[in-house]
Design a protein around this motif. Structure first.
Motif, PDB file in Angstrom:
ATOM      1  N   ASP A 157      77.031  58.045  51.106  1.00  0.00           N
ATOM      2  CA  ASP A 157      78.255  58.704  50.657  1.00  0.00           C
ATOM      3  C   ASP A 157      78.247  59.128  49.190  1.00  0.00           C
ATOM      4  N   TYR A 158      77.430  58.472  48.373  1.00  0.00           N
ATOM      5  CA  TYR A 158      77.568  58.632  46.923  1.00  0.00           C
ATOM      6  C   TYR A 158      76.219  58.364  46.270  1.00  0.00           C
ATOM      7  N   LEU A 159      75.826  59.232  45.353  1.00  0.00           N
ATOM      8  CA  LEU A 159      74.617  59.022  44.547  1.00  0.00           C
ATOM      9  C   LEU A 159      75.037  58.783  43.101  1.00  0.00           C
ATOM     10  N   GLU A 160      74.543  57.714  42.518  1.00  0.00           N
ATOM     11  CA  GLU A 160      74.852  57.425  41.119  1.00  0.00           C
ATOM     12  C   GLU A 160      74.451  58.596  40.221  1.00  0.00           C
ATOM     13  N   TYR A 161      73.289  59.190  40.497  1.00  0.00           N
ATOM     14  CA  TYR A 161      72.833  60.365  39.765  1.00  0.00           C
ATOM     15  C   TYR A 161      72.332  61.389  40.764  1.00  0.00           C
ATOM     16  N   ALA A 162      72.832  62.614  40.664  1.00  0.00           N
ATOM     17  CA  ALA A 162      72.323  63.693  41.506  1.00  0.00           C
ATOM     18  C   ALA A 162      70.889  64.009  41.094  1.00  0.00           C
ATOM     19  N   PRO A 163      69.984  64.245  42.050  1.00  0.00           N
ATOM     20  CA  PRO A 163      68.624  64.653  41.693  1.00  0.00           C
ATOM     21  C   PRO A 163      68.665  65.953  40.885  1.00  0.00           C
ATOM     22  N   VAL A 164      68.237  65.885  39.637  1.00  0.00           N
ATOM     23  CA  VAL A 164      68.462  67.001  38.723  1.00  0.00           C
ATOM     24  C   VAL A 164      67.852  68.303  39.231  1.00  0.00           C
ATOM     25  N   ASP A 165      66.695  68.223  39.871  1.00  0.00           N
ATOM     26  CA  ASP A 165      66.031  69.441  40.338  1.00  0.00           C
ATOM     27  C   ASP A 165      66.767  70.099  41.502  1.00  0.00           C
ATOM     28  N   LEU A 166      67.619  69.322  42.159  1.00  0.00           N
ATOM     29  CA  LEU A 166      68.301  69.836  43.334  1.00  0.00           C
ATOM     30  C   LEU A 166      69.763  70.179  43.067  1.00  0.00           C
ATOM     31  N   ILE A 167      70.220  69.994  41.828  1.00  0.00           N
ATOM     32  CA  ILE A 167      71.626  70.250  41.513  1.00  0.00           C
ATOM     33  C   ILE A 167      72.058  71.680  41.847  1.00  0.00           C
ATOM     34  N   PRO A 168      71.285  72.729  41.486  1.00  0.00           N
ATOM     35  CA  PRO A 168      71.736  74.084  41.830  1.00  0.00           C
ATOM     36  C   PRO A 168      71.983  74.265  43.329  1.00  0.00           C
ATOM     37  N   ARG A 169      71.083  73.740  44.152  1.00  0.00           N
ATOM     38  CA  ARG A 169      71.257  73.845  45.604  1.00  0.00           C
ATOM     39  C   ARG A 169      72.472  73.037  46.056  1.00  0.00           C
ATOM     40  N   MET A 170      72.626  71.842  45.508  1.00  0.00           N
ATOM     41  CA  MET A 170      73.708  70.956  45.931  1.00  0.00           C
ATOM     42  C   MET A 170      75.077  71.520  45.539  1.00  0.00           C
ATOM     43  N   ARG A 171      75.155  72.222  44.421  1.00  0.00           N
ATOM     44  CA  ARG A 171      76.436  72.792  43.997  1.00  0.00           C
ATOM     45  C   ARG A 171      76.936  73.858  44.963  1.00  0.00           C
ATOM     46  N   ARG A 172      76.055  74.426  45.750  1.00  0.00           N
ATOM     47  CA  ARG A 172      76.460  75.446  46.727  1.00  0.00           C
ATOM     48  C   ARG A 172      76.941  74.830  48.033  1.00  0.00           C
ATOM     49  N   ASP A 173      76.830  73.520  48.165  1.00  0.00           N
ATOM     50  CA  ASP A 173      77.206  72.824  49.390  1.00  0.00           C
ATOM     51  C   ASP A 173      78.658  72.362  49.275  1.00  0.00           C
ATOM     52  N   ARG A 174      79.550  72.944  50.068  1.00  0.00           N
ATOM     53  CA  ARG A 174      80.973  72.609  49.999  1.00  0.00           C
ATOM     54  C   ARG A 174      81.269  71.189  50.465  1.00  0.00           C
ATOM     55  N   ASN A 175      80.306  70.548  51.086  1.00  0.00           N
ATOM     56  CA  ASN A 175      80.490  69.174  51.538  1.00  0.00           C
ATOM     57  C   ASN A 175      80.224  68.146  50.439  1.00  0.00           C
ATOM     58  N   LEU A 176      79.841  68.629  49.254  1.00  0.00           N
ATOM     59  CA  LEU A 176      79.502  67.730  48.148  1.00  0.00           C
ATOM     60  C   LEU A 176      80.405  68.000  46.956  1.00  0.00           C
ATOM     61  N   THR A 177      80.748  66.945  46.229  1.00  0.00           N
ATOM     62  CA  THR A 177      81.578  67.036  45.030  1.00  0.00           C
ATOM     63  C   THR A 177      80.843  66.388  43.864  1.00  0.00           C
ATOM     64  N   PHE A 178      80.816  67.081  42.725  1.00  0.00           N
ATOM     65  CA  PHE A 178      80.121  66.572  41.537  1.00  0.00           C
ATOM     66  C   PHE A 178      81.112  65.948  40.560  1.00  0.00           C
ATOM     67  N   ALA A 179      80.665  64.904  39.882  1.00  0.00           N
ATOM     68  CA  ALA A 179      81.449  64.299  38.814  1.00  0.00           C
ATOM     69  C   ALA A 179      81.620  65.293  37.675  1.00  0.00           C
ATOM     70  N   GLN A 180      82.746  65.192  36.979  1.00  0.00           N
ATOM     71  CA  GLN A 180      83.028  66.079  35.850  1.00  0.00           C
ATOM     72  C   GLN A 180      83.145  65.313  34.530  1.00  0.00           C
ATOM     73  N   ALA A 181      83.042  63.993  34.567  1.00  0.00           N
ATOM     74  CA  ALA A 181      83.246  63.184  33.361  1.00  0.00           C
ATOM     75  C   ALA A 181      82.242  63.572  32.272  1.00  0.00           C
ATOM     76  N   THR A 182      82.731  63.654  31.029  1.00  0.00           N
ATOM     77  CA  THR A 182      81.880  64.036  29.895  1.00  0.00           C
ATOM     78  C   THR A 182      82.084  63.017  28.768  1.00  0.00           C
ATOM     79  N   GLY A 183      81.716  63.407  27.541  1.00  0.00           N
ATOM     80  CA  GLY A 183      81.895  62.532  26.389  1.00  0.00           C
ATOM     81  C   GLY A 183      81.077  61.268  26.525  1.00  0.00           C
ATOM     82  N   ARG A 184      81.757  60.115  26.541  1.00  0.00           N
ATOM     83  CA  ARG A 184      81.042  58.847  26.644  1.00  0.00           C
ATOM     84  C   ARG A 184      80.361  58.659  27.998  1.00  0.00           C
ATOM     85  N   ALA A 185      80.665  59.525  28.965  1.00  0.00           N
ATOM     86  CA  ALA A 185      79.985  59.472  30.252  1.00  0.00           C
ATOM     87  C   ALA A 185      78.608  60.132  30.194  1.00  0.00           C
ATOM     88  N   ASN A 186      78.275  60.808  29.083  1.00  0.00           N
ATOM     89  CA  ASN A 186      76.918  61.335  28.888  1.00  0.00           C
ATOM     90  C   ASN A 186      75.924  60.186  28.744  1.00  0.00           C
TER      91      ASN A 186
END
Length: 530
Positions: A254-283
């Motif tokens: 259900d959840y990946l702590e870190y999205a595989p960086v090389d696959l992020i562009p492909r995964m962002r096109r998948d409506r079944n997946l949601t990406f974290a938006q946290a920034t700042g100290r979450a970097n």
């Protein structure tokens, strides 16, 4: 063997077409989240690993929690009172707190847990050193009396990441040194650890704690009501990034702590997946953990030479965090975009080069002594960083003994101080969140100065009085000025060289509702839509 980005993409495509992995499905299926590396150490005080912190938040609870706005709020506490001189803090536990063994949580448990944590953690040690008395007021209250000003009492008690001041029974905390893993896992958090089902390095399972009483408040970051809405949770390890991707896209996790960086562009096109938006100290921040106890790492010129090997642009690009994901121009040890961002001492690392590294090795009299570098092969975040570090250190003339291992094995050796010929180490590529790096008292290159309680072991004498001023100060502007001085000392002495700030977002199935987008896995409040 390291998987290249091209191999990862090809393997992922092949796995999508392959038969499904053998995970059970159904309406009552567990919530499954995949962490970056395997879980070996179960003690959030003894272990400096993120995976143990993630585990800890499932099982244990904290007195104070950080909300999504960066404010510290009561969690196990009902509240507190502060004397006019801010030297006496009176705390009261909220009603209904119970450990997983059925025992009531008392002030005795809190005091024992804080003392154990205070002998291990950077901020905790400083808080305990400033404390004159820590005493119980009956079963449900306790008083912290300071013998000198300490400006970050709530920052310490609400510290969100390694080492988190989590509360355990006094009988366990009192019986176990803080550097030794506890033998029994008994918390008071929203989930109970199922030890009989634990497969070290592979899988840990949890069931909802039916006696947990959440706060009667909306959830907000780590604060508010921790409501366990799914009865069973599984923490999994999948070293193969292609397998992670396939399992997520097919709904088997259900959840990946870190999205595989090389696959992020492909995964962002998948409506079944949601990406974290946290920034700042979450970097996150890449860095190099240096064992200052081992020669020649006790030589500042050798450490500065390592610092010069860290071309942040090359490190981030090599790990796949180029473009908008990376911040190669950031030279702040306390994270860019965080409260203590500054440029103190940044001239030391503004323009790094192999030529400067070679010159520093010559100036420091480096005689080709062996440097043991532990390379985390199973971590998609650390493996590529380690590869760049190895290449550049070899170019500079370091005599490297590279030992490629799983992170779980490295984590065990990391906390030891053995000689090199007895399993010791010199250098380890690491990654930390802004929650760890952004506060000078928890920063790995500042907060442990001259404490001797962590394996990196640096001690910069001129830094001592400035840290003391910082910890006593309450005024934010004065704290920022002191933070700039501390960063200058740390960079000049290469206590914990930084190698680039970046984003590595979590990703989860869009069918999940209530996911807390905080910067690391938070598994309460989640339910399945429909």
């Amino acid at each position: 063997m390291r998987i290249t980005r091209r191999q990862g993409l090809a393997a992922a495509a092949a796995l999508i077409a392959a038969p499904r992995i053998g995970f059970g499905q159904g309406a009552e299926r567990p919530l499954r989240f995949v962490v970056n590396v395997g879980l070996q150490n179960l003690d959030p005080i003894a272990s400096p690993s993120f995976v143990t912190r993630n585990f800890g938040y499932m099982v244990f609870d904290t007195l104070v929690s950080l909300d999504g706005k960066g404010q510290y709020r009561p969690q196990m506490l009902e509240g507190w009172e502060i004397s006019a001189d801010r030297l006496t803090w009176t705390f009261k536990l909220r009603a209904g707190l119970r450990f997983h063994d059925g025992a009531k949580v008392t002030s005795e448990d809190v005091i024992a847990s804080l003392k154990r944590w205070g002998n291990r953690d950077s901020i905790g040690r400083r808080l305990m050193a400033a404390t004159g008395e820590l005493v119980a007021n009956g079963e449900d209250g306790f008083t912290l009396k300071l013998k000198r000003p300490f400006g970050g009492v709530l920052d310490a008690l609400g510290k969100p990441s390694v080492h988190v001041p989590m509360i355990m029974p006094a009988r366990i905390a009192n019986a176990t040194p803080p550097t030794q893993q506890v033998s029994e896992i008994v918390g008071s958090g929203p989930y109970v650890f199922q030890r009989s089902e634990w497969v070290p390095g592979d899988r840990a399972t949890f069931r909802k704690f039916d006696q947990y009483v959440p706060r009667n408040e909306p959830v907000d970051g780590l604060a508010g009501g921790k409501v366990a809405k799914i009865a069973r949770v599984e923490m999994l390890t999948m070293p193969d990034i292609a397998l992670r991707y396939a399992a997520l896209t097919r709904g088997e996790v259900d959840y990946l702590e870190y999205a595989p960086v090389d696959l992020i562009p492909r995964m962002r096109r998948d409506r079944n997946l949601t990406f974290a938006q946290a920034t700042g100290r979450a970097n996150l921040m890449y860095a190099v953990s240096i064992n200052h106890f081992q020669a020649p790492m006790d030589n500042v010129f050798v450490r500065r030479a390592i610092q010069q090997c860290l071309d942040r642009g090359e490190v981030l690009a090599g790990a796949g965090f180029g473009g908008e994901l990376g911040k190669p121009d950031c030279t702040s040890m306390f994270m860019c975009g965080a409260p203590y961002e500054n440029t103190g001492g940044s001239a030391e690392i503004a323009q790094t080069s192999i030529a400067k590294a070679k010159a520093l090795l010559a100036e420091g009299g480096y005689k080709n002594e062996k440097i043991v570098l532990l390379h985390p092969l199973d971590s998609p975040l650390l493996n590529p960083f380690g590869s760049v570090l190895i290449d550049r250190m070899k170019q500079a003339g370091f005599n490297l003994d590279v030992q490629g291992l799983e992170w779980s094995a490295i984590a065990q050796r990391w906390v030891q101080k053995n000689p090199l010929d007895q399993g010791g180490w010199s250098v380890i590529p690491v990654v930390y969140t802004g929650f760890d790096m952004s506060d000078p008292l928890s920063n790995l290159g500042v907060g442990f100065n001259c404490t001797g309680n962590q394996p990196w072991g640096y001690c910069v004498d001129p830094m001592k009085p400035v840290i003391e001023q910082f910890e006593a100060e309450s005024d934010p502007a004065k704290r920022r000025a002191l933070a700039e001085q501390l960063q200058k000392f740390a960079l000049e002495n290469a206590t914990f060289p930084i190698a680039g700030q970046f984003q590595s977002p979590a990703v989860w199935r869009s069918e999940l509702a209530g996911v807390i987008d905080f910067g690391f896995p938070v598994m309460w409040n989640i339910e399945r839509k429909g």
